[in-house]
Design an enzyme around this catalytic site. Structure first.
Site, short mmCIF file in Angstrom:
data_model
loop_
_atom_site.label_atom_id
_atom_site.label_comp_id
_atom_site.label_asym_id
_atom_site.label_seq_id
_atom_site.Cartn_x
_atom_site.Cartn_y
_atom_site.Cartn_z
N TYR A 149 36.52 37.55 41.75
CA TYR A 149 36.29 38.96 42.10
C TYR A 149 37.19 39.33 43.28
CZ TYR A 149 33.54 43.15 43.42
OH TYR A 149 33.14 44.42 43.72
N CYS A 150 37.99 40.41 43.12
CA CYS A 150 38.83 40.95 44.19
C CYS A 150 39.78 39.87 44.71
CB CYS A 150 37.94 41.53 45.28
SG CYS A 150 38.84 42.47 46.54
N LEU A 151 39.76 39.56 46.01
CA LEU A 151 40.64 38.53 46.55
C LEU A 151 40.38 37.19 45.88
CD1 LEU A 151 40.56 39.15 50.42
CD2 LEU A 151 41.94 40.26 48.70
N GLY A 203 39.67 36.76 42.83
CA GLY A 203 40.39 36.78 41.56
C GLY A 203 41.87 36.50 41.72
N LEU A 231 37.79 40.19 38.02
CA LEU A 231 37.05 41.42 38.28
C LEU A 231 37.73 42.19 39.41
CD1 LEU A 231 33.41 39.96 38.26
CD2 LEU A 231 34.77 40.76 36.31
#
Length: 563
Positions: free
Chosen positions: A294-296, A298, A322
């Site tokens: 998720y975010c960083l 990811g 994500l």
């Protein structure tokens, strides 16, 4: 040390970066007589239209508005703004805002980055002067103050004092006490099965008689606490996955201090993803893993997956990203804070304390949506004297974490500024990695209103990989779009599988072609995971002491409570 002292006044923004942007804009505007003439004509047109509109209104005639607010601008929606003199005040402000937008854009010769900075700063300064922010020019505030005899202003003053005290003592925002990890949030049952100096690994207790053979490993961003994915029971993605028969592991990052200043991106890869993957493989041997970032998290997962594929490591069964970017050339308005001058300034600030402070990060994100996150809140809390009801997501958003000096510098320079990952220059263990090496299927999720990871930037994973990519676009923003449990009344999503052998489809054509579905995207993703998984098996035990991974405590663990 000079930069550290200046940053206390400039809110961490480099004066040199702003000076360069405005010098570039001003010098080119000064040498553009056609643009000057155009702006003069526009100013005269605006003044004339406003004067005629005011005259018609004063004469009791119907006067259509000179200008309408932008789609997401709700400051002047109330009918009270249609009455004089407030109509003229609001219309004059919007016309001025439009003039400055025209003045700071479209000047030939100005670099795209400097144009974006100049336009953004002009918009921020104008937002400070919005008539909706002041008692004398806001009809709603005047009416409320008259009805309450000024009691709202007194209560607002008390609210301001309380918020100031909370900031000085490090307490969360008012109402956040009702939301505490392990009590009302992050309460999905599980155990901590591994801990090192950077993260804890949580394994969640099964709730179904059978589970899919392949477990999930979730890698959250380390900019905030992991429980964005395990909020209240009805809002928890982790609880939902466990309830669907998945064995779920999640990384809970440590909140670093000055002693972790030298931790870098590779430390987060080694001590985070790779250490967690080793633990999952020891607890559940001979099973591939569905990895979720998720975010960083990811972005880091993309790097780790590319390095694993390069080195012949086939432990991953699939990769889910994500709201995560791998190419940073179109990373939205965050790029306004990314240039050599600003990064040098920021590195000096971090050097003094060993990390990027949570307040500095929060300030940057709030500036991107200052109307919603700063000014409207101040008006609501301090002029109207009211408090917004806290939610689990709002409480989580206030529970930020720090970023180590070295890691954040590497992240900003190597990814945002130089775009090394997308261009094949990002090195892991001395050799560059390429996302084209990833062969496992990818499920990528973008959110339509994302100002942190714009969905068109997330979509670029289609260009950067040579594997099947299922891309899903959901309504909502960077956080709320991801936290969309089944039954959400307003969510829609679009999803299309793009095979590596298919011709490229640009994001706008993809959006036109993809069918629209109502509801949460979670069941769609879970069905995709089920298709990628093997047979259902008996639930595994939590931890595995004989393999060196005993149960260390109850979820949500120790690190999530660090201030």
């Amino acid at each position: 040390m000079l930069h550290v002292g200046m940053a206390r006044v400039t809110a961490g923004i480099s004066p040199a970066a702003l000076g360069l942007a405005f010098a570039d804009w001003w010098m080119h505007l000064a040498m553009a007589p056609a643009k000057q003439a155009e702006l003069s004509q526009l100013a005269w047109s605006h003044a004339t239209r406003l004067a005629l509109n005011t005259a018609r209104s004063a004469g009791g005639l119907a006067a259509p508005p000179c200008i309408r607010p932008q789609h997401r601008d709700k400051r002047f929606d109330d009918p009270a703004w249609r009455r004089q003199p407030f109509n003229t005040i609001a219309q004059g402000f919007l016309l001025t805002q439009q003039w400055w937008q025209e003045a700071t854009t479209g000047v030939r010769g100005v670099s795209r980055h400097h144009e974006a900075v100049a336009s953004f700063v002009a918009r921020q300064l104008l937002d400070v002067l919005s008539p909706s922010n002041y008692l004398a020019s806001n009809p709603l505030l005047l009416r409320e103050t008259a009805e309450q005899g000024g009691a709202n202003l007194y209560q607002g003053w008390l609210n301001a004092l309380e918020d100031g005290e909370r900031r000085m003592t490090g307490r969360g925002p008012a109402g956040s006490e009702a939301f505490r990890p392990g009590r009302t949030l992050a309460v999905t049952p599980g155990k901590v099965v591994y801990r090192n100096d950077l993260m804890e690994l949580i394994q969640y207790s099964p709730t179904t008689g059978k589970v899919y053979r392949e477990p999930l490993l979730i890698v959250p961003a380390w900019i905030m606490k992991y429980y964005i994915l395990d909020l209240s029971p009805g809002n928890s993605l982790i609880r939902y996955l466990v309830g669907q028969g998945h064995t779920v592991f999640v990384i809970s990052w440590k909140n670093p201090g000055s002693e972790e200043r030298d931790l870098g991106m590779d430390d987060y890869r080694r001590l985070g993803i790779m250490a967690a993957l080793a633990a999952v493989n020891a607890i559940l041997p001979d099973r591939q893993v569905h990895a979720v970032g998720y975010c960083l998290g990811g972005t880091l997962l993309s790097i780790a997956a590319a390095a694993m594929s390069r080195d012949g490591d086939d432990r991953l069964k699939s990769v889910t990203l994500l709201a995560a970017q791998a190419d940073f050339t179109e990373a939205g308005e965050l790029m306004l804070f990314i240039d050599e001058s600003q990064l040098t300034y920021l590195e000096d600030i971090m050097w003094a304390q060993g990390y990027l402070d949570t307040s500095q990060m929060a300030g940057a994100f709030q500036l991107l949506r200052s109307n919603d996150l700063i000014w409207s809140r101040m008006v609501h809390d301090y002029y109207f004297g009211k408090r917004s009801d806290q939610s689990d997501l709002m409480a989580w958003n206030a529970d930020a974490t720090r970023m180590p000096y070295r890691m954040h510098s590497e992240y900003l320079r190597r990814l945002f500024l130089n775009n090394d990952l997308a261009q094949g220059r990002y090195a892991v263990e001395g050799r560059p990695v390429a996302l084209t090496d990833i062969t496992v299927p990818i499920f990528a999720v973008g959110t339509a209103k994302d100002h942190v990871a714009p969905w068109r930037s997330v979509y670029k994973i289609v260009l950067l990989t040579d594997t099947d990519v299922t891309f899903l676009l959901t309504s909502g923003g960077h956080n709320a779009g991801i936290v969309t449990p089944p039954g959400h009344p307003r969510r829609i999503y679009q999803v299309v599988r793009l095979g590596f052998e298919d011709a490229y489809l640009d994001p706008d054509r993809w959006r036109e072609a993809a069918p629209v579905h109502k509801g949460s995207w979670w069941p769609q993703w879970q069905a995709w995971l089920a298709d990628q998984s093997g047979a259902l098996v008996a639930p595994p035990p939590l931890g595995r002491a004989e393999a060196g991974y005993p149960v260390l405590g109850e979820a949500p663990g120790r690190y999530v409570h660090q201030a």
